[in-house]
Design a protein around this motif. Structure first.
Motif, mmCIF file in Angstrom:
data_model
loop_
_atom_site.group_PDB
_atom_site.id
_atom_site.type_symbol
_atom_site.label_atom_id
_atom_site.label_comp_id
_atom_site.label_asym_id
_atom_site.label_seq_id
_atom_site.Cartn_x
_atom_site.Cartn_y
_atom_site.Cartn_z
ATOM 1 N N HIS A 218 -5.020 8.733 -1.784
ATOM 2 C CA HIS A 218 -4.664 9.740 -2.796
ATOM 3 C C HIS A 218 -3.168 10.018 -2.787
ATOM 4 O O HIS A 218 -2.724 11.138 -2.532
ATOM 5 C CB HIS A 218 -5.443 11.037 -2.588
ATOM 6 N N GLN A 219 -2.426 8.966 -3.077
ATOM 7 C CA GLN A 219 -0.987 9.120 -3.189
ATOM 8 C C GLN A 219 -0.475 8.229 -4.311
ATOM 9 O O GLN A 219 -1.072 7.194 -4.633
ATOM 10 C CB GLN A 219 -0.293 8.758 -1.880
ATOM 11 N N PRO A 220 0.645 8.636 -4.954
ATOM 12 C CA PRO A 220 1.154 7.841 -6.063
ATOM 13 C C PRO A 220 1.728 6.504 -5.606
ATOM 14 O O PRO A 220 2.252 6.390 -4.496
ATOM 15 C CB PRO A 220 2.247 8.742 -6.665
ATOM 16 N N LEU A 221 1.615 5.512 -6.474
ATOM 17 C CA LEU A 221 2.197 4.195 -6.238
ATOM 18 C C LEU A 221 3.344 3.967 -7.211
ATOM 19 O O LEU A 221 3.369 4.524 -8.303
ATOM 20 C CB LEU A 221 1.136 3.100 -6.421
ATOM 21 N N ARG A 222 4.267 3.126 -6.827
ATOM 22 C CA ARG A 222 5.381 2.797 -7.715
ATOM 23 C C ARG A 222 4.941 1.711 -8.689
ATOM 24 O O ARG A 222 4.266 0.765 -8.328
ATOM 25 C CB ARG A 222 6.600 2.305 -6.901
ATOM 26 N N TRP A 223 5.349 1.871 -9.944
ATOM 27 C CA TRP A 223 4.969 0.927 -10.975
ATOM 28 C C TRP A 223 5.633 -0.440 -10.738
ATOM 29 O O TRP A 223 5.137 -1.455 -11.100
ATOM 30 C CB TRP A 223 5.384 1.423 -12.365
#
Length: 223
Positions: A218-223
């Protein structure tokens, strides 16, 4: 009773998602391509209908089948890996078309159909992507056709999110799970991974709208 739609529920992550949501008391609509898989989904408690995401007729028919539905959750899970390349081996036209039609064109056909249904319920619209889609985080060229298709899927999801009225639209990386695609050497059993995916989906807020999320951590990923 909350309603979930799982597109691509015949095996692996999709089948486990359907199973777990049914067990938690959800009404689950689920799709598969074969009669045998549809029967298995019905026996598991799902309302199952046939959908080949590479078929224009089937995708259009899904809109008719789901007419007037209000979806608390819709998950586009259908996808294929394609050739397991390690370098820059160019795919042949047939292979390229098959991967791109399944992973990208299907999303461009289906997500616009599903968005009004999740908007109607202020629900969540999820595209199952992969960390391999990330351009910024990329460290090798393995599976470059799959990477390209999932990067395109992320782009499609982001565009859909810009049209949403009340849905939370998110691309997720489901983790490396022990499925037919993930293989026996993957990090997590599919049941354990899907539990984590469901926790992340349940915890999504408007701040996650239009984002790319690692569903296991549950953490953002880089595009």
């Amino acid at each position: 009773m909350a309603t979930a739609l799982i597109i691509g529920a015949s095996r692996g992550i999709g089948a486990e998602l359907a199973k777990q949501y049914v067990a938690d008391g959800w009404r689950v609509l689920a799709t598969a391509r074969t009669d045998a898989d549809l029967q298995s989904l019905r026996q598991a408690g799902c309302e199952a209908f046939k959908l080949d995401v590479t078929s224009l007729t089937d995708c259009a028919g899904a809109g008719w089948h789901l007419d007037d539905e209000k979806l608390d959750l819709a998950i586009l899970n259908a996808g294929i890996y394609g050739p397991h390349t390690s370098g820059l081996q160019a795919p042949d036209q047939q292979t390229f078309d098959r991967v791109m039609q399944t992973n990208v064109l299907a999303a461009m056909r289906l997500l616009p159909i599903l968005l009004p249904m999740t908007d109607a319920a202020a629900g969540k619209l999820i595209a199952v992507s992969s960390v391999m889609a990330s351009i910024e985080m990329r460290e090798n060229s393995a599976g470059w056709l799959y990477r390209a298709s999932k990067a395109a899927l992320n782009s499609v999801l982001r565009d859909v999110s810009l049209q949403a009225r009340s849905s939370i639209c998110t691309a997720i990386h489901p983790g490396w799970l022990k499925t037919d695609m993930g293989g026996a050497g993957a990090d997590l059993e599919v049941s354990e991974g899907v539990q984590a995916i469901r926790r992340t989906i349940a915890a999504l807020t408007p701040a996650d709208h239009g984002q790319f999320i690692d569903a296991i951590h549950h953490q953002p990923l880089r595009w």
